[in-house]
Design a protein around this motif. Structure first.
Motif, PDB file in Angstrom:
ATOM      1  N   GLN A 363       0.851  -1.126   0.017  1.00  0.00           N
ATOM      2  CA  GLN A 363       0.033   0.043  -0.095  1.00  0.00           C
ATOM      3  C   GLN A 363       0.709   1.317  -0.010  1.00  0.00           C
ATOM      4  O   GLN A 363       0.483   2.040  -0.695  1.00  0.00           O
ATOM      5  CB  GLN A 363      -0.924   0.016   1.094  1.00  0.00           C
ATOM      6  CG  GLN A 363      -1.686  -1.114   1.284  1.00  0.00           C
ATOM      7  CD  GLN A 363      -3.034  -0.975   0.207  1.00  0.00           C
ATOM      8  OE1 GLN A 363      -3.189   0.217  -0.408  1.00  0.00           O
ATOM      9  NE2 GLN A 363      -3.552  -2.196  -0.533  1.00  0.00           N
ATOM     10  N   LEU A 364       1.966   1.166   0.760  1.00  0.00           N
ATOM     11  CA  LEU A 364       2.670   2.381   0.840  1.00  0.00           C
ATOM     12  C   LEU A 364       3.644   2.779  -0.492  1.00  0.00           C
ATOM     13  O   LEU A 364       3.582   3.719  -0.897  1.00  0.00           O
ATOM     14  CB  LEU A 364       4.009   2.140   1.935  1.00  0.00           C
ATOM     15  CG  LEU A 364       3.309   2.200   3.332  1.00  0.00           C
ATOM     16  CD1 LEU A 364       4.323   1.867   4.543  1.00  0.00           C
ATOM     17  CD2 LEU A 364       2.821   3.834   3.776  1.00  0.00           C
ATOM     18  N   LEU A 365       4.069   1.599  -0.910  1.00  0.00           N
ATOM     19  CA  LEU A 365       4.825   1.817  -2.481  1.00  0.00           C
ATOM     20  C   LEU A 365       3.772   2.313  -3.441  1.00  0.00           C
ATOM     21  O   LEU A 365       4.249   2.962  -4.123  1.00  0.00           O
ATOM     22  CB  LEU A 365       5.336   0.345  -2.688  1.00  0.00           C
ATOM     23  CG  LEU A 365       6.724   0.067  -1.971  1.00  0.00           C
ATOM     24  CD1 LEU A 365       7.275  -1.642  -2.271  1.00  0.00           C
ATOM     25  CD2 LEU A 365       7.627   1.113  -2.052  1.00  0.00           C
ATOM     26  N   ILE A 366       2.674   1.607  -3.356  1.00  0.00           N
ATOM     27  CA  ILE A 366       1.778   2.126  -4.639  1.00  0.00           C
ATOM     28  C   ILE A 366       1.201   3.486  -4.283  1.00  0.00           C
ATOM     29  O   ILE A 366       1.154   4.372  -5.462  1.00  0.00           O
ATOM     30  CB  ILE A 366       0.455   1.122  -4.558  1.00  0.00           C
ATOM     31  CG1 ILE A 366       0.947  -0.142  -5.163  1.00  0.00           C
ATOM     32  CG2 ILE A 366      -0.786   1.665  -5.377  1.00  0.00           C
ATOM     33  CD1 ILE A 366      -0.176  -1.154  -5.496  1.00  0.00           C
ATOM     34  N   LYS A 424      -3.543  -4.420 -12.164  1.00  0.00           N
ATOM     35  CA  LYS A 424      -4.231  -4.175 -13.267  1.00  0.00           C
ATOM     36  C   LYS A 424      -4.030  -5.361 -14.239  1.00  0.00           C
ATOM     37  O   LYS A 424      -2.930  -5.856 -13.872  1.00  0.00           O
ATOM     38  CB  LYS A 424      -3.537  -2.773 -14.149  1.00  0.00           C
ATOM     39  CG  LYS A 424      -4.293  -1.622 -13.568  1.00  0.00           C
ATOM     40  CD  LYS A 424      -5.525  -1.420 -13.995  1.00  0.00           C
ATOM     41  CE  LYS A 424      -6.255  -0.140 -13.421  1.00  0.00           C
ATOM     42  NZ  LYS A 424      -7.547   0.167 -13.722  1.00  0.00           N
ATOM     43  N   MET A 425      -4.756  -5.542 -15.345  1.00  0.00           N
ATOM     44  CA  MET A 425      -4.306  -6.446 -16.356  1.00  0.00           C
ATOM     45  C   MET A 425      -3.203  -6.000 -17.172  1.00  0.00           C
ATOM     46  O   MET A 425      -3.214  -4.947 -17.626  1.00  0.00           O
ATOM     47  CB  MET A 425      -5.542  -7.033 -17.212  1.00  0.00           C
ATOM     48  CG  MET A 425      -6.704  -7.532 -16.306  1.00  0.00           C
ATOM     49  SD  MET A 425      -7.962  -8.208 -17.699  1.00  0.00           S
ATOM     50  CE  MET A 425      -9.118  -8.855 -16.267  1.00  0.00           C
ATOM     51  N   LEU A 426      -2.410  -7.051 -17.616  1.00  0.00           N
ATOM     52  CA  LEU A 426      -1.120  -6.638 -18.266  1.00  0.00           C
ATOM     53  C   LEU A 426      -1.669  -5.932 -19.688  1.00  0.00           C
ATOM     54  O   LEU A 426      -0.926  -5.017 -19.845  1.00  0.00           O
ATOM     55  CB  LEU A 426      -0.291  -7.886 -18.683  1.00  0.00           C
ATOM     56  CG  LEU A 426       1.227  -7.754 -19.454  1.00  0.00           C
ATOM     57  CD1 LEU A 426       1.807  -6.868 -18.658  1.00  0.00           C
ATOM     58  CD2 LEU A 426       1.724  -8.872 -19.466  1.00  0.00           C
ATOM     59  N   ARG A 427      -2.666  -6.376 -20.398  1.00  0.00           N
ATOM     60  CA  ARG A 427      -2.947  -5.812 -21.628  1.00  0.00           C
ATOM     61  C   ARG A 427      -3.264  -4.230 -21.458  1.00  0.00           C
ATOM     62  O   ARG A 427      -3.078  -3.272 -22.141  1.00  0.00           O
ATOM     63  CB  ARG A 427      -4.147  -6.352 -22.134  1.00  0.00           C
ATOM     64  CG  ARG A 427      -5.384  -6.598 -21.475  1.00  0.00           C
ATOM     65  CD  ARG A 427      -6.550  -7.293 -22.025  1.00  0.00           C
ATOM     66  NE  ARG A 427      -7.749  -7.622 -21.458  1.00  0.00           N
ATOM     67  CZ  ARG A 427      -8.466  -7.055 -20.861  1.00  0.00           C
ATOM     68  NH1 ARG A 427      -8.602  -5.836 -21.459  1.00  0.00           N
ATOM     69  NH2 ARG A 427      -9.761  -7.465 -20.126  1.00  0.00           N
ATOM     70  N   PRO A 465       1.204  -5.408 -10.968  1.00  0.00           N
ATOM     71  CA  PRO A 465       1.143  -4.137 -10.243  1.00  0.00           C
ATOM     72  C   PRO A 465       1.052  -2.938 -10.943  1.00  0.00           C
ATOM     73  O   PRO A 465       1.527  -3.032 -12.245  1.00  0.00           O
ATOM     74  CB  PRO A 465       2.652  -3.963  -9.352  1.00  0.00           C
ATOM     75  CG  PRO A 465       3.122  -5.298  -9.135  1.00  0.00           C
ATOM     76  CD  PRO A 465       2.450  -6.007 -10.604  1.00  0.00           C
ATOM     77  N   ARG A 466       0.237  -1.983 -10.777  1.00  0.00           N
ATOM     78  CA  ARG A 466      -0.080  -1.001 -11.755  1.00  0.00           C
ATOM     79  C   ARG A 466       1.156   0.021 -11.733  1.00  0.00           C
ATOM     80  O   ARG A 466       2.069   0.239 -11.005  1.00  0.00           O
ATOM     81  CB  ARG A 466      -1.242  -0.235 -11.158  1.00  0.00           C
ATOM     82  CG  ARG A 466      -1.831   0.922 -11.862  1.00  0.00           C
ATOM     83  CD  ARG A 466      -2.784   1.741 -11.233  1.00  0.00           C
ATOM     84  NE  ARG A 466      -3.540   2.744 -11.932  1.00  0.00           N
ATOM     85  CZ  ARG A 466      -4.293   3.717 -11.429  1.00  0.00           C
ATOM     86  NH1 ARG A 466      -4.562   3.601 -10.254  1.00  0.00           N
ATOM     87  NH2 ARG A 466      -4.737   4.496 -12.084  1.00  0.00           N
ATOM     88  N   SER A 538      14.037   1.409  -8.992  1.00  0.00           N
ATOM     89  CA  SER A 538      14.037   0.821  -7.574  1.00  0.00           C
ATOM     90  C   SER A 538      12.704   0.561  -7.153  1.00  0.00           C
ATOM     91  O   SER A 538      12.284  -0.420  -6.473  1.00  0.00           O
ATOM     92  CB  SER A 538      14.774   1.504  -6.691  1.00  0.00           C
ATOM     93  OG  SER A 538      14.573   0.928  -5.369  1.00  0.00           O
ATOM     94  N   ASN A 539      11.697   1.531  -7.521  1.00  0.00           N
ATOM     95  CA  ASN A 539      10.483   1.156  -6.844  1.00  0.00           C
ATOM     96  C   ASN A 539       9.629   0.117  -7.541  1.00  0.00           C
ATOM     97  O   ASN A 539       8.854  -0.470  -6.905  1.00  0.00           O
ATOM     98  CB  ASN A 539       9.869   2.610  -6.977  1.00  0.00           C
ATOM     99  CG  ASN A 539       8.186   2.760  -6.656  1.00  0.00           C
ATOM    100  OD1 ASN A 539       7.333   2.040  -7.230  1.00  0.00           O
ATOM    101  ND2 ASN A 539       8.031   3.203  -5.228  1.00  0.00           N
ATOM    102  N   ILE A 540       9.839   0.091  -8.842  1.00  0.00           N
ATOM    103  CA  ILE A 540       9.269  -0.746  -9.679  1.00  0.00           C
ATOM    104  C   ILE A 540       9.821  -2.272  -9.056  1.00  0.00           C
ATOM    105  O   ILE A 540       8.879  -3.172  -9.089  1.00  0.00           O
ATOM    106  CB  ILE A 540       9.564  -0.662 -11.160  1.00  0.00           C
ATOM    107  CG1 ILE A 540       8.655   0.576 -11.541  1.00  0.00           C
ATOM    108  CG2 ILE A 540       9.012  -1.626 -12.135  1.00  0.00           C
ATOM    109  CD1 ILE A 540       9.006   1.042 -13.130  1.00  0.00           C
TER     110      ILE A 540
END
Length: 579
Positions: A363-366, A424-427, A465-466, A538-540
């Motif tokens: 939650q924090l990272l997003i 999210k979906m990859l597409r 992840p979004r 780094s975040n991703i």
């Protein structure tokens, strides 16, 4: 917070300990009763076991003798069927001296081979009536008519495979003068070594009192393991299960050979009852001692290995968890019998703590990623560039591209602002990256060529992840292409590669980066201690590892285009489709 009452806990442990002592007493009583029963039952059992072992031992000796003589019989038969015998019988008289010598020498070598075919063979000879010759393993002599007459008179009255002949134990094989005549013309006699058979019988004896004897079908003793056996069994036409010789009572075991038409007798003094009692008593004593030691050691060790470990688990550990301390772990339990239970408890608490921490970190990272993204995109500079680009296109009456740019901007801002979904979906993520690349293509024009590959259909609905792809494109435009000259030839390539362990999404750009810079940025991904591109990467990387596990994340290498190649590793169970 609920606290357990120590007295209740001690009461439970006292009940467990008392029941443990009662169980030990019950086990001891049952063990003694079973031990006494085992003592009486084992006497008959071991008597049967000893008897069966003796029968098996005698059968083994009988089969060994039978197999040895069978081998000799086969070799003897093969020699008799050899063409060399026919040559001597029919062509000896018409042959030259040298040819006769070769015939005799070849036959002598075959007798030598027959003699060496078994350790039970003492000698082997072949008698030729037609040429008046006798050939042995080490001699060639003329045939004595008296010997041949004796052979014809005594040997062929008995059809037994093994015969007593003039105190010799022999095996014979003969050819007749003509089919149907019944008169022998050629005879092979193999002398068996009685001493070798006696030694084999002695080897099977268990005591010096035992007598093992080999008898023919008429119950005449052929070979005995002891000198007394010949005289003691001489007048015994047929042995029974028990026999009394010279005042000594013997038990009798028999083993019959249908091939040799013989019987093997084992006469022994029965001491199995004493042996069985001794074995049974020994087992009973060992059983009682072992049970006593187990109970004593269990009684002395139960407090340390049962009471205290349960107290650690039920009082200390669960009280900590009940109080909300999920960092608590049970330590120094390697020697405890409850070590697997302690390990399971530690694993359970660790998983609970990890799930809580994972959820909070995610939650924090997003939230941090969304905030940084909105700060980076929804700012005057980005909006100025976008609207100024739209203004120029409208002023140049490029209405078609103006409409497309407005549509892309709308989709872009809708995706990053419409909701707060974490997945999210990859597409959808790929489509958002395409929209962003299209917007930047209008801005950079012919300075950058974007090559966007197709996403494999079987990965379209994969949850990720979004906002993990578009920030990589943003880094390329902001930190690479804005710093290059306005000349063309710059490439941004986005591709998708299926591998055995998942999917790799590659974002690579042209340029002239050195290996040292690429390695330095790769080392700083996890630290995220540099502003700009390294912080976003780094975040991703961290978000991917939290979402998919340690086998996922980002890797940076040098691209074939000369610049950076950023690879997103997404694990999965899908197999690569082949055409």
């Amino acid at each position: 917070m609920i606290k357990a009452k120590p007295n209740d806990s001690n009461l439970v442990f006292r009940m467990i300990y008392k029941r443990f002592l009662l169980i030990i007493a019950a086990i001891l009583t049952i063990s003694i009763v079973l031990g006494v029963m085992l003592f009486f039952r084992s006497q008959g059992y071991y008597a049967d076991v000893i008897y069966n072992k003796q029968v098996e031992r005698l059968g083994f000796v009988n089969r060994s003798i039978e197999n040895e003589i069978e081998i000799v019989k086969r070799v003897q038969y093969n020699v008799m069927m050899n063409d060399s015998i026919e040559s001597i019988r029919y062509f000896y008289e018409s042959s030259t001296f040298f040819e006769r010598y070769e015939m005799m020498e070849a036959m002598r070598e075959q007798m030598e081979a027959l003699k060496n075919s078994s350790r039970l063979v003492a000698d082997a000879k072949i008698y030729f009536k037609s040429v008046n010759k006798v050939i042995g393993s080490d001699e060639i002599n003329d045939l004595d008519p008296a010997v041949w007459k004796d052979i014809g008179r005594d040997l062929f009255t008995d059809s037994s495979p093994v015969q007593n002949y003039h105190d010799r134990l022999i095996i014979k094989e003969a050819l007749t003068e003509s089919p149907g005549s019944g008169l022998p013309d050629c005879v092979i006699i193999v002398d068996l070594d009685k001493m070798a058979i006696e030694e084999q019988l002695k080897y099977a004896q268990l005591t010096d009192q035992d007598i093992i004897a080999l008898a023919d079908r008429h119950h005449h003793i052929i070979v005995s393991s002891t000198a007394d056996g010949y005289s003691l069994l001489k007048d015994t036409p047929e042995l029974q299960k028990q026999i009394k010789l010279n005042g000594q009572k013997y038990e009798v075991i028999q083993s019959q050979s249908s091939f040799l038409e013989t019987r093997l007798f084992w006469l022994y003094v029965d001491n199995t009852n004493q042996v069985a009692v001794g074995i049974s008593l020994t087992i009973l004593l060992i059983f009682i001692v072992i049970i006593g030691l187990i109970i004593l050691s269990g009684f002395l060790d139960s407090y340390r290995r049962v009471y205290n470990p349960l107290k650690i688990l039920l009082e200390d550990a669960f009280q900590q968890v009940r109080a909300g301390n999920f960092k608590y772990r049970i330590t120094k339990y390697e020697k405890s019998h409850l070590a697997p239970l302690y390990s399971s408890f530690n694993e359970m608490v660790s998983r609970i703590d990890t799930l809580i921490e994972k959820d909070l970190k995610q939650q924090l990272l997003i939230s941090h990623a969304q905030l940084k993204h909105l700060q980076a995109q929804i700012n005057p500079h980005f909006m100025y560039n976008s609207y100024y680009l739209l203004y120029r296109m409208i002023k140049m009456r490029d209405y078609k591209n103006s409409v497309l740019l407005c549509e892309h901007l709308g989709k872009f801002y809708e995706y990053i602002t419409r909701d707060g979904e974490d997945e999210k979906m990859l597409r959808e993520e790929v489509e958002h990256a395409r929209v962003y690349a299209a917007i930047q293509s209008y801005r950079f024009g012919h300075r950058v060529r974007v090559e966007f590959g197709d996403l494999p259909e079987n990965w379209a609905d994969e949850l990720i992840p979004r906002l993990i792809i578009q920030p990589l494109l943003e880094n390329a435009f902001h930190y690479v292409f804005e710093k290059v000259s306005s000349s063309g030839g710059n490439i941004l390539r986005i591709s998708f590669h299926q591998v055995d362990k998942g999917l790799i999404i590659c974002v690579e750009n042209s340029g002239n980066e050195d290996e040292h810079t690429i390695q330095e940025i790769s080392d700083l991904i996890l630290g995220g201690n540099r502003d700009g591109e390294v912080t976003a990467l780094s975040n991703i990387h961290k978000r991917l590892q939290i979402f998919f596990g340690p086998e996922s994340g980002i890797a940076i290498v040098k691209s074939d285009l000369g610049g950076f190649r950023v690879e997103i590793h997404i694990p999965g169970q899908r197999t690569v489709e082949t055409e």
